[in-house]
Design an enzyme around this catalytic site. Structure first.
Site, PDB file in Angstrom:
ATOM      1  N   LYS A  59       0.819  -1.207   0.000  1.00  0.00           N
ATOM      2  CA  LYS A  59       0.000   0.000   0.000  1.00  0.00           C
ATOM      3  C   LYS A  59       0.858   1.264   0.000  1.00  0.00           C
ATOM      4  CE  LYS A  59      -4.095  -1.930  -0.018  1.00  0.00           C
ATOM      5  NZ  LYS A  59      -3.752  -3.363  -0.084  1.00  0.00           N
ATOM      6  N   ILE A  60       0.202   2.404  -0.114  1.00  0.00           N
ATOM      7  CA  ILE A  60       0.938   3.657  -0.281  1.00  0.00           C
ATOM      8  C   ILE A  60       1.769   3.983   0.958  1.00  0.00           C
ATOM      9  CG2 ILE A  60      -0.952   5.177   0.481  1.00  0.00           C
ATOM     10  CD1 ILE A  60      -0.090   7.010  -1.939  1.00  0.00           C
TER      11      ILE A  60
END
Length: 377
Positions: free
Chosen positions: A197-198
């Protein structure tokens, strides 16, 4: 190998983890859990955030607190990672799979409207599916790839048909619709901090809500429903879904870097789009009107995508296919799939995800782009 999407641990992660080790606050109690929750709530413009062990557990607790019951139906887009579909089954409920928009790949609001008008009725202040008589208690709009569902159109529909909205914003941390953050529209929003994920805590998730009472209830349920600070007295069925302090420490360090990570993701997306614009069959995701996306995972359509997938992976570029649509997976093949042209199936057949870590260099993006051009030469 140029990796698909890997963590960027270039901030204060080591410093904060060392603090946990030095002070022995490594488990489920500690200051970093509280800090992480406060930072998450502030960033997503909600009043309460509850840290969990992963995004799936955040979705599970959100469904419980939304009142989903056994034999209920829950609306879900057919293009999604499998987690929300699994969670619906945890509840003893079943998904109604809804096709996606052919351009944005988000839940198709026009199709959803047609479904409500043709297939549903309101009875005793609840929504029911006409053919089965089963209650439809919730909808999970999944903000796919950091793009967002048109929430301005979805929310009035959900309100009219008396169903709860639980946003799966696990891919959309930092995305906004008309300036309002993903995860802040529904009764609950759910985030994920998985390794791709970011931002990441290795694992981890977050429940977002503007309902103070439900936020407290979520915290209670995720900590085994322990009702007494001293005695081991548990007043209902609880879950060991709490995030530990050492992982929350990583999360705090990652949150400090999140704005820069979002900027980099957007730059990478723009560079790919410019480099690939003349490639045969290249079709990027169209961003929903009024959405400013976080550009989490650069995914686009190509001609002969399966051939390209093999070529890139054989030549040092880690590339992945899109998720198999839920209606094609064995656990969900008998669930209702509402569609006209099966856009989800078409998107799946032609889409690939490209390397787009926040620490990927422009040179590597161009190298990946050149490999794609070589394949079609």
């Amino acid at each position: 190998m140029i990796p698909l999407s890997v963590p960027n641990l270039s901030g204060n992660e080591w410093k904060y983890v060392k603090d946990c080790l030095d002070t022995n606050w490594v488990s489920s109690v500690g200051s970093y859990v509280n800090q992480f929750e406060e930072l998450a709530a502030k960033f997503s413009s909600v009043t309460r955030a509850v840290a969990t062990v992963n995004g799936t557990s955040a979705l599970h607790i959100s469904l419980i607190l939304s009142g989903v019951q056994r034999d209920d139906l829950v609306i879900l887009p057919n293009i999604t990672f499998v987690a929300p579909a699994n969670v619906i089954k945890y509840m003893g409920a079943d998904p109604i799979l809804m096709d996606v928009d052919e351009h944005t790949w988000q839940l198709d609001i026009a199709l959803l409207t047609r479904f409500f008008e043709q297939e549903c009725l309101i009875k005793e202040d609840t929504c029911h599916h006409k053919n089965t008589g089963r209650r439809i208690s919730a909808i999970i709009p999944v903000h796919v790839l950091g793009n967002m569902v048109n929430m301005e159109k979805l929310l009035p529909l959900a309100d009219y048909y008396k169903i709860k909205v639980i946003e799966d914003a696990t891919e959309a941390l930092g995305s906004t619709y008309k300036g309002k953050p993903a995860g802040s529209f529904g009764l609950f929003g759910c985030l994920s901090y998985n390794g791709n994920k970011i931002i990441t805590t290795g694992g981890g998730g977050m429940i977002l809500t503007n309902d103070k009472e439900l936020g407290e209830k979520a915290k209670h349920l995720t900590t085994q429903a322990k009702a007494d600070p001293l005695e081991y007295y548990h007043d209902e069925i609880g879950y060991n879904y709490r995030l530990v302090n050492i992982l929350a420490a990583i999360g705090v360090a990652q949150m400090e870097q999140l704005p820069a990570f979002i900027d980099r993701k957007r730059n990478v997306s723009e560079l790919y789009t410019r480099e690939l614009k003349d490639v045969p069959g290249f079709k990027p995701q169209v961003i929903t009107e009024h959405v400013n996306p976080n550009c989490w995972l650069f995914t686009c359509c190509f001609e002969n995508s399966k051939g390209l997938l093999k070529y890139l992976n054989d030549n040092g570029v880690q590339t992945r296919p899109f998720w198999v649509p839920m209606n094609q997976l064995p656990p969900f093949k008998n669930d209702l799939y509402f569609h006209v042209d099966d856009i989800a199936g078409s998107v799946y057949k032609s889409c690939l995800s490209m390397p787009c870590s926040t620490n990927i260099s422009d040179k590597e993006v161009i190298e990946v782009s050149n490999k794609i051009k070589e394949f079609y030469a």
